[in-house]
Motif scaffolding. Sequence first.
Motif, mmCIF file in Angstrom:
data_model
loop_
_atom_site.group_PDB
_atom_site.id
_atom_site.type_symbol
_atom_site.label_atom_id
_atom_site.label_comp_id
_atom_site.label_asym_id
_atom_site.label_seq_id
_atom_site.Cartn_x
_atom_site.Cartn_y
_atom_site.Cartn_z
ATOM 1 N N ALA A 32 0.944 -0.929 0.068
ATOM 2 C CA ALA A 32 0.070 0.150 0.010
ATOM 3 C C ALA A 32 0.719 1.169 0.021
ATOM 4 O O ALA A 32 0.685 2.157 -0.851
ATOM 5 N N THR A 51 0.687 3.573 -3.390
ATOM 6 C CA THR A 51 0.313 4.902 -3.401
ATOM 7 C C THR A 51 1.350 6.038 -3.237
ATOM 8 O O THR A 51 1.066 7.043 -3.929
ATOM 9 N N SER A 82 -7.206 13.370 0.898
ATOM 10 C CA SER A 82 -8.276 12.408 1.316
ATOM 11 C C SER A 82 -8.173 11.397 0.076
ATOM 12 O O SER A 82 -8.457 10.080 0.508
ATOM 13 N N PHE A 103 -5.327 8.682 0.999
ATOM 14 C CA PHE A 103 -5.583 7.851 2.233
ATOM 15 C C PHE A 103 -6.451 6.778 1.846
ATOM 16 O O PHE A 103 -6.502 5.387 2.339
ATOM 17 N N ILE A 104 -7.458 7.131 1.134
ATOM 18 C CA ILE A 104 -8.551 6.208 0.885
ATOM 19 C C ILE A 104 -7.791 5.093 -0.238
ATOM 20 O O ILE A 104 -7.996 3.803 -0.004
ATOM 21 N N ALA A 141 -4.651 4.267 -0.399
ATOM 22 C CA ALA A 141 -3.740 3.197 0.474
ATOM 23 C C ALA A 141 -4.464 2.216 1.266
ATOM 24 O O ALA A 141 -4.311 1.004 1.178
ATOM 25 N N THR A 142 -5.611 2.667 2.044
ATOM 26 C CA THR A 142 -6.306 1.667 2.626
ATOM 27 C C THR A 142 -7.076 0.759 1.730
ATOM 28 O O THR A 142 -7.068 -0.523 2.050
ATOM 29 N N VAL A 177 -6.639 -0.821 9.535
ATOM 30 C CA VAL A 177 -5.880 0.051 8.620
ATOM 31 C C VAL A 177 -7.228 0.891 8.345
ATOM 32 O O VAL A 177 -6.721 2.269 7.924
ATOM 33 N N ASN A 178 -8.330 0.678 8.088
ATOM 34 C CA ASN A 178 -9.459 1.446 7.708
ATOM 35 C C ASN A 178 -9.740 2.556 8.471
ATOM 36 O O ASN A 178 -9.832 3.783 7.949
ATOM 37 N N GLY A 180 -6.800 5.033 8.241
ATOM 38 C CA GLY A 180 -6.763 5.846 6.925
ATOM 39 C C GLY A 180 -7.758 6.910 7.244
ATOM 40 O O GLY A 180 -7.637 8.051 6.643
ATOM 41 N N GLN A 181 -9.082 6.592 7.456
ATOM 42 C CA GLN A 181 -9.989 7.544 7.795
ATOM 43 C C GLN A 181 -9.808 8.640 8.782
ATOM 44 O O GLN A 181 -9.786 9.919 8.465
ATOM 45 N N ARG A 227 -7.170 11.081 7.027
ATOM 46 C CA ARG A 227 -7.941 11.699 6.226
ATOM 47 C C ARG A 227 -8.656 12.839 7.122
ATOM 48 O O ARG A 227 -8.474 14.030 6.553
#
Lengths: 310, 716
Positions: free
Chosen positions: A117, A121, A225, A228-229, A231-232, A291-292, A295-296, A299
């Motif tokens: 990732a 990314t 934003s 990061f999305i 990458a996740t 990870v999500n 990431g959120q 962001r």
Amino acid sequence: MTVPSQELIGTVTAESGIDGTAMLDETRVPSRGRIIMRRFVKQKSAVFGLVLLVILVFMAYVGIHFTKWGYAQPDYNSFAVTPNGSHWFGTDAAGGDLYAMTMRGAQKSILIGLLVAVLATGLAAIVGASAGYFGKWVDGVLMWIVSLLLIIPGFLIIAILSPHFHNNLPLFVFFLGMFIWQITARIVRGQTLSLREREYVLAAKYMGVSGGRIIVRHILPNLASLLFIDATVNVSTAVLTETGLSFFGFGVQPPDISLGTLIQAAQTSATTQPWLFLFPAGFLVLLLLAVNLIGQGLRDAFDPSTGIAV
Amino acid sequence: MTTAAEVRTREPQPDESAILVVDDLHVTFPTLGGTKVRAVRGLSYQLRRGEALGIVGESGSGKSVSSLAMMGLLPRTTQISGSIRLDGKELIGMHDREASELRGKKISMIFQEPLSALTPVYTVGAQVVEALRVHTDLSKERAQARAVELLDLVGIPNPRERAKAFPHEFSGGMRQRVMIAMAIANDPDVLIADEQSTALDVNIHAQILEVLQTARRETGAAVIMITHDLGVVAGLADRVLVMYAGRPVELGTTDEVYYAPRMPYTMGLLGSIPRLDASGRSALVPIEGSPPSLANLPSGCPFRPRCPLAIDICAEEEPPLESVRGASHRAACHRKEEIETNGWSVGDVFPVPELGIAPVERLPREQRPVALAVEGLVKHYPLMKGVVFKRRVGTVQAVDGVDFDIREGETLGLVGESGCGKTTTLLQILELVKPQAGTIQVAGKDTNDLHNAHARKALRRDLQVVFQDPQASLDPRLPVGDVLAEPMRTHGYDRKHIDARIKELLGLVGLEAGHAGRYPQEFSGGQRQRVGIARALALEPKLVVLDEPVSALDVSIRAGVINLLMQLRAELSLSYLFVAHDLSVVRVIADRVAVMYLGRIVEIGVVDSVYASPSHPYTQALLSAIPIPDPDKERTRERIVLQGDLPSPADPPSGCRFRTRCQRFLTLTEGEKQLCIDRYPPLIPMGPDHSAACHYAEPVAVIPEQSKERKRRRST
């Protein structure tokens, strides 16, 4: 409107700041990094994700030594037993300890997922932003490479090359990453083309800020934003691609294990011996969840419009 | 908080001749968070047949929302209460189908944005025909003939041919005319013109106002003009309604409101407008603070936090809109009687800041060092055609030989319509590269001699820029501290020095040091522009280029920023290159002014001389097009309205570039005209430090003298 006092003006025109340094350290001007960190920590879900990831990594790398069983040492006295005091996650049909195997598999999957990732990314961001910002021949060359890589069927290439990997993880990660970054790179380029025309980029340019710095300081944060999305999503893509490859006999090969191969093997017995499926799958779900959430959180920490009070 | 129900704002007695009666109108937008944005709170007014009413207010004052409510164009979730009666018919709560019958027929609206209000895929004629046929059963042929008539009426040349053209083939001003044609197609009783001034150039704007006058005369419709600019309505409106934070705060005849305002906000608005007829450089009246958030209104009078006259009762009770003297003039202020009896004017209510003078300004101009010198600057863009084999089909002469210089501590205003090349000039200077032809010298260094990036970067310290739109010029993802630190970091300041300087800069532009950790979006527009100015000052530059720095700001905020710029110039001995299309702002801030037309300077000189006796016909037209917030002067003023639009810079007219639109050219004899057609006129001196590029230049005063009363007020 406050009228600037005369003393203030005096210090501006004179070589300023030196006399004021003593009082500075208590009230430092917070930098962007610091503000983002504070905004990240303010979000419960993001912190939870981070803690969860730390726990998972800890389990995978340290927790594997808590059991006396090795991931490649079958217990010939217990085949396919349910979870118990000795085999915490039970064993498979060949007597392999599922706890040790899950942890070993998690090591591989965490490494593959996160590295791919970051690689994919990161590459997409740098290539896309450079192509978009500098334009001209840089754009031409980089986008030519991107288009070229887009039409090469990555899955097949890895399949063909994989006998030469010899369980060489970095090389495997490199190839996985090489085949999933192009589309993001194109999106980043498109966005950069419009960001490049913004007045704050012009302002930086007329200040004498170099192109590379403008990309890092202005363009990429404004694409945060998206990145990061991406990458996740890439973490799960990497883990799933690896699973797919392993299923066809490429990727991670026995005796080594990944979460993907474990889940693959347990598929047929998911109803009869559910623990074989549930533990590795559960670990994978927790990993992706962590990870999500991170990431959120990142962001939202980067985006000042999310209204996190600092 | 006082609810609007308690505050009576109704019209005293219904008027028989009223075509439109708005009574206690409330508009509320519910938001996701549960808070309610109360956009209009108790608006009442009456519009008589054929009357022109100006509704004036800043963004967020509820002026546009109230007219959208009238048209039934607000989203379904909006809560509307009160009553709007058009010719006796209640509009609120009317079914959409019924409302559609009225819209465009009895009441019609001319929208703000001419670029997006016409459908790009239909011809202009078809769109006017549609507007006609929706409400009448005219045959197609008849409707088409009528459409051509309408287009002719609003001043579209060759209406028969142009009716077959698509909107993208029209310029902004022409599209606006088409929209007016559509709005008046069915002889409406009420015509709403929403912010006509914002998207257009001064000249085009003057043309449009003229067309609007014609339309009003032809149809006899009552007109509601919605604007933020008190200057625009001064000459056109019969009555003026001033709105603030969703409420009407002053209503009266134009003379009453302009000459005897009784509400401090109106006074502030009038004082904050830079005026063409001002005498010399003088500070404007700033209204401190910014308009309140409609979701979270302060208790009592919403203007209290910004009002210099606020007393205790203002915090407790919202003042009703009550008559001051006679029935017609009404104001919402607790102290209106006091203002009335004491005869307070703007200068008495709002403190006008003192402006200093930079030490360098005491020197005569010739002895001061040159901050910027531009000589014979040329920028041509090739016009290419073809996909594979590109060939040059023409040249856009964006800038074609421009000379000017700016001395230390001096401000040069560079003005002209959009497309005249002023932005290209500015970008050429900021690029700091060798121009196609000519020279640019910044602080004594010629850009032709800058051979590497290092030298260029060093020179950038002396030259900084403030952009037009503070929203766009500050990185939304960068906290203000980092925004200010950026130039210093780039030029190698150390961290401690930077931190100290950030605080200093924030203080300098009137912000708090604690604001450094906030993001740009947490600031209001005016504050953001202050951050932009602070960033430009970070490196202690000698020259600051200001690209329309106040045109994106609200009227009441504008004055504060202009004052700040003037103050900083005096205190830091800065030189400004002030690029603007607004001649009245330039009047207030600049020492010298250069007027550009199609890539060339047509008139340049000291402000007093150029404004008092403009000698180039173009300057005369520009100056006469700008409205003055003074009803008497506006009504009697002679306007020079230029015909048509700016010619394409790819194909400028031969000889004098202005001759195709020149009002002076038309009065010349054939022999005299030939000179204009053959030769581009050189800059001819018209006085000490004043020259104009016209073969037949002669000064014409187009700005009326400042009234004696106002002069007296200024001097005291």
